[in-house]
Design an enzyme around this catalytic site. Structure first.
Site, mmCIF file in Angstrom:
data_model
loop_
_atom_site.group_PDB
_atom_site.id
_atom_site.type_symbol
_atom_site.label_atom_id
_atom_site.label_comp_id
_atom_site.label_asym_id
_atom_site.label_seq_id
_atom_site.Cartn_x
_atom_site.Cartn_y
_atom_site.Cartn_z
ATOM 1 N N ASP A 43 15.199 63.430 58.162
ATOM 2 C CA ASP A 43 16.053 62.636 58.824
ATOM 3 C C ASP A 43 17.469 62.086 57.973
ATOM 4 O O ASP A 43 17.298 61.955 57.001
ATOM 5 C CB ASP A 43 15.497 61.467 59.461
ATOM 6 C CG ASP A 43 16.617 61.103 60.801
ATOM 7 O OD1 ASP A 43 16.525 61.626 61.811
ATOM 8 O OD2 ASP A 43 17.210 60.064 60.522
ATOM 9 N N ARG A 94 3.005 64.653 65.265
ATOM 10 C CA ARG A 94 3.697 63.173 64.936
ATOM 11 C C ARG A 94 2.618 62.000 65.214
ATOM 12 O O ARG A 94 2.760 60.954 64.483
ATOM 13 C CB ARG A 94 4.885 63.142 66.084
ATOM 14 C CG ARG A 94 5.415 61.728 66.234
ATOM 15 C CD ARG A 94 6.611 61.284 65.468
ATOM 16 N NE ARG A 94 7.504 60.512 66.051
ATOM 17 C CZ ARG A 94 7.212 59.003 65.976
ATOM 18 N NH1 ARG A 94 6.281 58.196 65.484
ATOM 19 N NH2 ARG A 94 8.259 58.477 66.538
ATOM 20 N N ARG A 129 10.529 66.700 69.854
ATOM 21 C CA ARG A 129 9.809 66.405 70.882
ATOM 22 C C ARG A 129 9.525 67.185 72.017
ATOM 23 O O ARG A 129 8.798 67.100 72.905
ATOM 24 C CB ARG A 129 10.434 65.061 71.248
ATOM 25 C CG ARG A 129 10.139 63.716 70.436
ATOM 26 C CD ARG A 129 10.920 62.569 70.733
ATOM 27 N NE ARG A 129 12.159 62.689 70.503
ATOM 28 C CZ ARG A 129 12.980 61.912 70.910
ATOM 29 N NH1 ARG A 129 12.609 60.570 71.380
ATOM 30 N NH2 ARG A 129 14.473 61.955 70.433
ATOM 31 N N ARG A 185 18.202 70.486 65.736
ATOM 32 C CA ARG A 185 16.977 69.702 66.159
ATOM 33 C C ARG A 185 15.793 70.490 66.583
ATOM 34 O O ARG A 185 15.215 70.146 67.491
ATOM 35 C CB ARG A 185 17.278 68.530 66.809
ATOM 36 C CG ARG A 185 18.561 67.685 66.419
ATOM 37 C CD ARG A 185 18.213 66.785 65.306
ATOM 38 N NE ARG A 185 17.510 65.618 65.724
ATOM 39 C CZ ARG A 185 17.785 64.380 65.825
ATOM 40 N NH1 ARG A 185 18.957 64.278 66.357
ATOM 41 N NH2 ARG A 185 17.098 63.313 66.294
ATOM 42 N N TYR A 232 25.079 53.692 61.181
ATOM 43 C CA TYR A 232 23.699 53.020 61.345
ATOM 44 C C TYR A 232 23.381 52.219 60.340
ATOM 45 O O TYR A 232 22.903 50.964 60.725
ATOM 46 C CB TYR A 232 22.905 54.286 61.302
ATOM 47 C CG TYR A 232 22.603 55.327 62.242
ATOM 48 C CD1 TYR A 232 22.128 55.390 63.370
ATOM 49 C CD2 TYR A 232 23.454 56.638 62.129
ATOM 50 C CE1 TYR A 232 22.078 56.060 64.309
ATOM 51 C CE2 TYR A 232 23.698 57.385 63.111
ATOM 52 C CZ TYR A 232 22.892 57.456 63.988
ATOM 53 O OH TYR A 232 23.013 58.313 65.262
#
Ligand code: 1CP
Length: 344
Positions: A77, A40, A31, A27, A152
């Site tokens: 993703d 973003r 962020r 990752r 998910y």
């Protein structure tokens, strides 16, 4: 293209041990980087960022401008696959992904006919990245493994114990199998397309390979991962694949043998001695620093980095975290980490 050995990370996946291990950070775009947060915001939504090649290329390259990393990982993703199959996916800031939970009828409504068309912008991102990256940098493509993506899709969001999906797999085995079959098929198409667009290696993220008994692990993790690797190699015989079965614990060697992945991602809870003694000597490993140690820095980080380097010094090793970098990670600690790995 330059000879394979110019790309140290790819060479390591293919089994060639390097003097100092190549490194990337799970990752690595995200962020904890202010420039990511800015892009973003400008993109509007997270999926817009994934589906706009210009912006996805930019955020993929951001960490490489700051750090001496050996690979770029495509910015996208694992949940673009349910999105491409027609299941609604949303990403709310600070919330993680939200999907409309699937039931058996929903599985039968999934439309696999337009997956690659839907994901064309992601493949365009891969093409642009390979064209822009220096020759010695490896480009990593990826997808989520079917079980992880299914957790998910069935629950509608992440969950600590994957209860909804584990229950669905036991109570509705036929519908569950239909879902796994769809995910295997489209994942093969998607990974093959990424390799054809210029990715050097692909990683299969099985982030929820935990909480499964023997039979469930075999059926939900080993079997679909094996089918993806085999399907991919039917199209691209030497396709280099990293498997990352997070939480597989005592199942790591069985996973590697069953699936035929080239290299194995190791999570941070796997004891170093256990990994060394359990896996075949030639098998390349990737990992496995606890992301929390990267947040704390200092001796808590340095000592464990040295222990990991020592534990894997005699085999092909790619240095990485044992799970994704977290937003509160100080950038100076990432700089220190890379320095330690490159200079010892
Ligand atoms: O540089 C990179 O690695 C970025 C590309 C990338 C990758 C490889 C992203 C961007 N996501 C992923 C993989 C991914 N996505 C995994 C497998 C790795 C892992 O276990 O961490 C998983 C489980 C997801 C699902 C997902 N998407 C989560 C986790 C939810 C949970 O259950 O804990 C989250 C938070 C997302 C959103 C997301 N994906 C990527 C980013 C940068 C973000 C944050 C979104 C934002 O900007 O708000």
């Amino acid at each position: 293209m330059s000879p394979v050995t110019d790309r140290k990370l790819l060479a390591t996946v293919l089994g060639l041990r390097q003097e100092r291990p190549p490194v990337w950070i799970m990752r690595q775009a995200g962020r904890y980087l202010p420039e990511y947060r800015e892009t973003r915001k400008a993109a509007g939504g997270f999926l817009e960022l994934c589906y706009t090649p210009e912006l996805a290329v930019e955020v993929t390259l951001q960490p490489l401008r700051r750090f001496d990393l050996d690979a770029a990982i495509l910015f996208s993703d694992i949940l673009v696959i349910p999105d491409a199959l027609g299941q609604k996916v949303r990403f709310e800031v600070g919330e993680g992904p939200l999907l409309e939970p699937l039931d058996a009828e929903g599985i039968d409504r999934l439309d696999k006919s337009r997956v690659l068309e839907h994901l064309a912008p992601v493949l365009e991102t891969v093409r642009r990245l390979r064209a822009q990256l220096p020759d010695d940098k490896t480009l990593i493509g990826f997808c989520g493994a079917p079980w992880t993506v299914a957790t998910y899709m069935l629950n509608g969001r992440g969950s600590p114990d994957q209860w909804t999906a584990r229950r669905f797999a036991l109570e509705q085995p036929e519908a569950f199998q239909r879902l796994m079959d769809i995910l295997v098929e489209v994942s093969i198409d998607y990974l093959a397309a990424q390799l054809q667009a210029g990715a050097d290696v692909v990683q299969i993220f099985e982030s929820w390979a935990l909480n499964l008994d023997d039979a469930a692990f075999a059926r939900q993790v080993n079997e679909p991962n094996k089918r993806i690797v085999a399907g991919l190699r039917q199209r691209i015989p030497d396709a280099p694949v990293i498997g990352f079965p997070r939480g597989a614990a005592g199942n790591i060697a069985g996973y590697a043998a069953a699936t035929g992945v080239n290299a194995l991602g190791i999570d941070y809870a796997a004891p170093l001695d256990f990994v060394r003694n359990t896996l075949p000597k030639h098998l390349p490993v990737q990992g496995n620093l606890d992301p929390l140690r990267l947040v704390i820095g200092g001796a808590a980080m340095d000592n464990q980095v040295r222990a990991i380097l020592a534990a894997f010094a005699d085999r092909p090793h790619i240095f990485n975290l044992g799970h994704g970098i977290v937003p509160e990670t100080p950038i100076a600690h990432v700089e220190r980490l890379i320095e330690l790995i490159k200079q010892g």
